[in-house]
Write an enzyme that holds these catalytic residues in place. Sequence first.
Site, mmCIF file in Angstrom:
data_model
loop_
_atom_site.group_PDB
_atom_site.id
_atom_site.type_symbol
_atom_site.label_atom_id
_atom_site.label_comp_id
_atom_site.label_asym_id
_atom_site.label_seq_id
_atom_site.Cartn_x
_atom_site.Cartn_y
_atom_site.Cartn_z
ATOM 1 N N SER A 91 0.869 -1.178 0.000
ATOM 2 C CA SER A 91 0.000 0.000 0.000
ATOM 3 C C SER A 91 0.896 1.215 0.000
ATOM 4 O O SER A 91 1.804 1.327 0.832
ATOM 5 C CB SER A 91 -0.907 0.015 1.234
ATOM 6 O OG SER A 91 -1.412 1.326 1.472
ATOM 7 N N CYS A 253 -4.229 7.161 -2.581
ATOM 8 C CA CYS A 253 -3.987 5.737 -2.803
ATOM 9 C C CYS A 253 -2.785 5.507 -3.726
ATOM 10 O O CYS A 253 -2.891 5.671 -4.945
ATOM 11 C CB CYS A 253 -5.220 5.040 -3.356
ATOM 12 S SG CYS A 253 -5.066 3.246 -3.397
#
Length: 344
Positions: A91, A253
């Site tokens: 991530s 993101c």
Amino acid sequence: MHFEKSLDLLLVHCQGELGHVLVGGAPDIPGATMLDKMNHINMVDDSLRRFVTFEPRANVAMSVNLITAPTRPDADAGFIVLQADRAHPMSGSNCICVVTALLESGRVTMQEPETLVRLDTPAGLIVARARCENGRCLSVSLDNVPSFAELLDHEIDTPAWGRIKVDIAFGGVYYALVDVGQIGLTIAPENARALAEAGIELKQLLAERVKVQHPTLPGVDEIAYVMFRDREPDGAVRTCTTLQPGRVDRSPCGTGSSANLATLFARGEVSVGDARISRSIIGGEFRAEAIGETEIGGRRAVLPRITGRGYVYGRSQLRLDADDPFATGFALSDTWGPQVGLLK
């Protein structure tokens, strides 16, 4: 108060997305590689993940990053992203949180004006360049893993929105990328719940109809997230990644921005050296740059560099108590959303 056993966490956010960093007290996770360790958490023993990501010790809008010793000699530390649904291989926002926490806590020696941090992740080695000044980490640039488009303009029939087109791409995990206008919404804070529910519905439909398997990473075989996207007047990409059981990413993101960069690269809209701004539902920004090209498993791939900033805002200590009646955690639909039953 005496704690015989405890977990030590640094509280960190990246552009509003909570990515707490578990720096001490965690048990050893079996596995020769970080991928092995992640698969152990997902397939054998998920007790630590549940303890730190479910209520009453956690809330829906957060991740916890498990720090381990690296399994490869060229890395400074290993980490695995723990979320309510499962452990994930990578991530971007969480990676930025980890680098910031390691440097500002002194666990990795900070060098000004730039410190190189190498992280061992289940997705591969991540090289981070942190811009540092007066003991603070001012920004982190991640050289992410090779990212590639799996399917472009793939059509699926949906009960709610009719036939829509999705791109399937890998940016550290697999994403389904959907132009948000197809579901009649915009990426705005007031639509967060509707976007979250739409994303989870689409994720379930795609799980039945689209199979993925990373060419070199066993166990990385699902579309982890649906990311809605839109184009801004200034050329930025507005993003909204949806996560089980039903929430939206507060950050732009990083892995999703990498996956989107891969789709732009595959379409010829981005070349090596080009960059795009990713802007979140609350206005936070990452810079996504194509720094190279490679091939993985016969697929043409782009090498993304994601730049953003994290903030260490506190610390926490969780007590491990054998008498705790909620050691495995719980989740309720009032805050986790109506799809709460999807959690394992």
